[in-house]
Every structure is written in structure tokens, then in C-alpha cells.
Design an enzyme around this catalytic site. Sequence first.
Site, PDB file in Angstrom:
ATOM      1  CG  HIS A 267      -2.065   0.825   1.299  1.00 60.14           C
ATOM      2  ND1 HIS A 267      -2.449   1.650   0.274  1.00 60.14           N
ATOM      3  CD2 HIS A 267      -2.941   1.086   2.325  1.00 60.14           C
ATOM      4  CE1 HIS A 267      -3.503   2.366   0.649  1.00 60.14           C
ATOM      5  NE2 HIS A 267      -3.812   2.047   1.889  1.00 60.14           N
ATOM      6  CG  HIS A 308      -4.031   0.258  -8.181  1.00 66.35           C
ATOM      7  ND1 HIS A 308      -5.392   0.165  -7.979  1.00 66.35           N
ATOM      8  CD2 HIS A 308      -3.551   1.114  -7.260  1.00 66.35           C
ATOM      9  CE1 HIS A 308      -5.716   0.958  -6.977  1.00 66.35           C
ATOM     10  NE2 HIS A 308      -4.630   1.543  -6.516  1.00 66.35           N
ATOM     11  CG  ASP A 365       2.984   4.595  -3.822  1.00 65.25           C
ATOM     12  OD1 ASP A 365       2.859   5.768  -3.436  1.00 65.25           O
ATOM     13  OD2 ASP A 365       2.336   3.653  -3.361  1.00 65.25           O
TER      14      ASP A 365
HETATM   15  N1  CMC Z   1       5.368  -7.158  -9.970  1.00 64.80           N
HETATM   16  C1  CMC Z   1       5.252  -8.397 -10.513  1.00 64.80           C
HETATM   17  N2  CMC Z   1       4.104  -9.076 -10.613  1.00 64.80           N
HETATM   18  C2  CMC Z   1       2.998  -8.483 -10.130  1.00 64.80           C
HETATM   19  C3  CMC Z   1       3.038  -7.200  -9.549  1.00 64.80           C
HETATM   20  C4  CMC Z   1       4.275  -6.539  -9.490  1.00 64.80           C
HETATM   21  N3  CMC Z   1       4.358  -5.307  -8.932  1.00 64.80           N
HETATM   22  N4  CMC Z   1       1.791  -6.855  -9.148  1.00 64.80           N
HETATM   23  C5  CMC Z   1       0.990  -7.882  -9.448  1.00 64.80           C
HETATM   24  N5  CMC Z   1       1.719  -8.869 -10.056  1.00 64.80           N
HETATM   25  C6  CMC Z   1       1.206 -10.136 -10.590  1.00 64.80           C
HETATM   26  C7  CMC Z   1       0.887 -11.099  -9.467  1.00 64.80           C
HETATM   27  O1  CMC Z   1       1.991 -11.939  -9.178  1.00 64.80           O
HETATM   28  C8  CMC Z   1      -0.295 -11.866 -10.030  1.00 64.80           C
HETATM   29  O2  CMC Z   1       0.200 -12.834 -10.915  1.00 64.80           O
HETATM   30  P1  CMC Z   1      -0.605 -14.222 -11.108  1.00 64.80           P
HETATM   31  O3  CMC Z   1      -1.967 -13.849 -11.629  1.00 64.80           O
HETATM   32  O4  CMC Z   1       0.217 -14.974 -12.094  1.00 64.80           O
HETATM   33  O5  CMC Z   1      -0.653 -14.859  -9.755  1.00 64.80           O
HETATM   34  C9  CMC Z   1      -1.039 -10.824 -10.855  1.00 64.80           C
HETATM   35  O6  CMC Z   1      -0.035  -9.848 -11.217  1.00 64.80           O
HETATM   36  C10 CMC Z   1      -2.156 -10.120 -10.099  1.00 64.80           C
HETATM   37  O7  CMC Z   1      -1.592  -9.610  -8.900  1.00 64.80           O
HETATM   38  P2  CMC Z   1      -2.306  -9.643  -7.497  1.00 64.80           P
HETATM   39  O8  CMC Z   1      -1.295  -9.607  -6.414  1.00 64.80           O
HETATM   40  O9  CMC Z   1      -3.308 -10.765  -7.479  1.00 64.80           O
HETATM   41  O10 CMC Z   1      -3.097  -8.290  -7.582  1.00 64.80           O
HETATM   42  P3  CMC Z   1      -3.660  -7.510  -6.368  1.00 64.80           P
HETATM   43  O11 CMC Z   1      -4.737  -6.664  -6.905  1.00 64.80           O
HETATM   44  O12 CMC Z   1      -3.992  -8.419  -5.244  1.00 64.80           O
HETATM   45  O13 CMC Z   1      -2.421  -6.597  -5.882  1.00 64.80           O
HETATM   46  C11 CMC Z   1      -0.916  -4.820  -5.591  1.00 64.80           C
HETATM   47  C12 CMC Z   1      -2.262  -5.261  -6.161  1.00 64.80           C
HETATM   48  C13 CMC Z   1      -0.803  -3.294  -5.688  1.00 64.80           C
HETATM   49  C14 CMC Z   1      -0.827  -5.196  -4.118  1.00 64.80           C
HETATM   50  C15 CMC Z   1       0.216  -5.490  -6.399  1.00 64.80           C
HETATM   51  O14 CMC Z   1       0.136  -5.105  -7.759  1.00 64.80           O
HETATM   52  C16 CMC Z   1       1.606  -5.165  -5.836  1.00 64.80           C
HETATM   53  O15 CMC Z   1       2.068  -5.817  -4.898  1.00 64.80           O
HETATM   54  N6  CMC Z   1       2.307  -4.095  -6.384  1.00 64.80           N
HETATM   55  C17 CMC Z   1       3.571  -3.698  -5.854  1.00 64.80           C
HETATM   56  C18 CMC Z   1       3.377  -2.825  -4.628  1.00 64.80           C
HETATM   57  C19 CMC Z   1       2.858  -1.449  -4.958  1.00 64.80           C
HETATM   58  O16 CMC Z   1       3.352  -0.772  -5.858  1.00 64.80           O
HETATM   59  N7  CMC Z   1       1.844  -0.985  -4.189  1.00 64.80           N
HETATM   60  C20 CMC Z   1       1.261   0.341  -4.324  1.00 64.80           C
HETATM   61  C21 CMC Z   1      -0.147   0.284  -4.813  1.00 64.80           C
HETATM   62  S1  CMC Z   1      -0.799   1.887  -5.313  1.00 64.80           S
HETATM   63  C22 CMC Z   1      -0.768   2.884  -3.918  1.00 64.80           C
HETATM   64  C23 CMC Z   1      -1.504   2.368  -2.722  1.00 64.80           C
HETATM   65  O17 CMC Z   1      -2.452   1.588  -2.794  1.00 64.80           O
HETATM   66  O18 CMC Z   1      -1.140   2.767  -1.638  1.00 64.80           O
END
Ligand code: CMC
Length: 429
Positions: A267, A308, A365
Amino acid sequence: MSDPRVYIKDESSGKSLDLPVIRGTEGEPTLVIKSLPSTLGYFTYDPGFTATASCTSSITFIDGGKGILRYRGYPIEQLAAGSNFLEVAYLLLTGELPSGDELDEFHHDITYHTMIHEKLNTFISGFHYDAHPMAMMAGVVGSLSAFYHDKMDMENPEHRMLAAKRMIAKMPTIAAACYRHHMGWPTAYPKNTLNFTERFLHMMFSVPSEPYDINPVAAKALDLLFILHADHEQNASTSTVRLVGSTGANPYACVAAGISALWGPAHGGANEAVLKMLDEIGDVSNVGKFIDRAKDKNDPFRLMGFGHRVYKNYDPRASIIRAAAYEVLEELGTRDPLMDLAMELERIALEDEYFVSKKLYPNVDFYSGIIYKALGIPRSMFTVMFAIARTVGWVSQWLEQEGTPTPIGRPRQVYSGPGERQYVPVETR
Ligand code: CMC
């Protein structure tokens, strides 16, 4: 046209049910499932709330597919170009843009709540100098109800608004005090002749021995970042604030819980994690290696600042911040090799089949840390910056919830532990 309904039939029992559909302003259909347990005997299973709306809200609208973000109906691009943080705060809190007089009054109200009780400075000085500022923030904000309980009748809308304004006003003062404690600098009290963002810069960086001139480029950039981070509907920290609020807890406790939720690297902690990652990558020639790591299911590494839950398109905030990062570096006359690295990382990721197919784009971010760094804000304070801005969203969402009859938030579970078994005394185990 009659309201749409969705027909559900349970083949095993032969029972059926018509579920009502409600639609938001933009027409998004949402199935109302409240009656499922009492009629068909089913709960629903949705870890991470990927398919579940937890409330109705008239504050912020996101269309993740189209990359749209609006506060109270106003596109974020227009607010970023023409408004300022305090005006946006008024809009989020009240639902409407202020008239000139209303804005002056709001400015006055926020300005005259910027001081914090002197004992809070004593509290802050009790932390070890190297405590993470987010840890201090969670503790200090949680303690505010011990200091400001004079008007805490949460049934009273005036008391609620006062608590909301106090939090918006005091958050920068607390944040700067935490930073100065870490630096070993004396407290800088809020200077009420300055505006919200200038005052924060003054509290952060002024020292008694020298005059401090506020750089207008820094103030403008920070104000923009505050606008872009002010609210984002039911994200993890806001949902935390609402959940805690649904128990009737006081608003300071709710916001302290929101701060803790925000700190996580998935987050708000991502802005700090992005710069750590860029440092680790070190050079453009290493980008490919890190992209491969991010794609490897056996490697926990993720590209921080990418992806996201809601945006499956470019995060509109990231486009604005990316352009602002260029401007700030140019206007301040600084060159940051991390900017080149970030751009190359973005270019390669946006062409890579893995990121394209999963619709992973840079988020808010990805570039914000580069601006904070250019403004001299240390890395450990990045998520605190986010918290200062998001306080407006937290309190707006909390006010909205308090003004509506809301049941306590209490999700169910699918129990997967052992079935009933008999206790055996320790000597016979
Ligand atoms: N790098 C590599 N792979 C990724 C990433 C990433 N940053 N984000 C998602 N994926 C992959 C993930 O492994 C999954 O793959 P699969 O379908 O094969 O299992 C797929 O994409 C979907 O990801 P998810 O984790 O199921 O998606 P989510 O909606 O649960 O997570 C997230 C969203 C923001 C937590 C995630 O994209 C992430 O960890 N990003 C990096 C951290 C980040 O930048 N966070 C800031 C978010 S915006 C500001 C805020 O909210 O505060």
C-alpha cells in the site's frame, strides 16, 4: 424500466432467489447478497474483497479499466491543474467546492488547529532517535484522543467535524516533529502566516540558526502530491478506518489504525520501497535481470510501484506525477540518475508480455519518491507524506460513515481447522 434482478437457483435444494441489483452513479451493477444466508443458507467467499463493495459512498469515483479518478465528480486532472490541497480537502469533506468566503473560513479553521499539545512533543521525544516515523505517527495519532477529548460526542455533527479538522491540521505538525526528533533538531512550531504546504516545509526544514526561505517549486510540487494522494475510495487503509469506525471507536483511534495499514509495502509503503528497489537495481544494464525476477513465481520480488487492485490501465495519478517529476528536477536544476532508471524500467515493463497481459502499469508510488527526494524529504518520511494527504480521505470517509446508520463491520470465514475433538490432559498426551 424495472429494477434488474439476478435469479439464483440452488440445484441441490431446489430453492431459488431473486437478488436485487443496485447501480452506482456511473451505472456499475452490484448484486445485493445480504439475504443469501437467511434464504439459501450460503455465505459468500471473497478473500481480499476482490468482488465486494463494502459500502456506498459519494466521495471518490474510480474506473480502473479506463484510468479515471474523480473526487466528488471532479476529474483529478482538473483538480491537479487548478486547485490546491486545502480546497480539495474542503471538497472531499463537504461534497462541494467552497466559495471564496467558505475557503477563507476553512483556511482559518485548519490554521488555528495546527498547534499540538506540548506534552505530545514530550511523548515524541520518548522514542529512540532512529524509530521509523510511521511507527511514531501511529503511536502519536493514537494518543490524540487522550489529549483532545473535550468535544468527542460522536453523535454530534459539530464535534465530528471538529475532530476531522483537528486531524487534518495537526498531522503535518506531528509528522514534522517526528522528523525533527530523528534529526535532533528543536521543535519548529507552525507558522500561521504560511499556507498548509508551506507551513509543513517550514516545520520540517527551518533551523533556528538560519533564515529559511520556502522554495515555491517545492511548495507547489508537494501541494500537487498532497492533492493526488488525498483520497482513493475503499483502499486498504480507508477500509481499515471505516471498519474501526463501525465499532464506534473514536476518530483518532480510527486514523491511527489507517496509518498502520498504510505503512505496508503493498500500500503506501510502496513509495519508500520503490527507491530502495531502484537503488538495488543500480544501473540501467541490470533492469532486465530485475524484470526476470519480478516474473519468476519462485522469487518473492515484485516491481514496486507497479500494479494496482483497481487500475488495469495507467494510474491517472502516475501520469501527472511523472510529468511533475520532470518539471521539478528541471526547475530545481537537479539531475537524478534514478529518474533515468525509473523511465527505463517503465519502458521495458510496459513492453513485456508478462506486464502487458496482467495489465500491470506504474501506480501513484512509482515516481512520487523521486520528487520527494528532490525536495530533500528523506526516504523514511515518504509514507508519512502519503499519510498527511490521505488523512483528508480518511476523515471524509469516516464522516460519511458516521452520518449514515452503519452496522458493525464483521466478515465471516470458511473454517478449515479440525472438527470437534476431545481434550486430553497434558500428562496423558
Ligand atoms: N510485480 C510483478 N508481478 C505483479 C506485480 C508486481 N508489482 N503486481 C501484481 N503482479 C502479478 C501477481 O503476481 C499476479 O500474478 P498471477 O496472476 O500470475 O498470480 C497478478 O499480477 C495479479 O496480482 P495480485 O497480487 O493478485 O493483484 P492484487 O490486486 O492483489 O495486488 C498490488 C495489487 C498493488 C498489491 C500489487 O500489484 C503489488 O504488490 N504491487 C507492488 C506494490 C505497490 O506498488 N503498491 C502500491 C499500490 S498503489 C498505492 C496504494 O495503494 O497505496
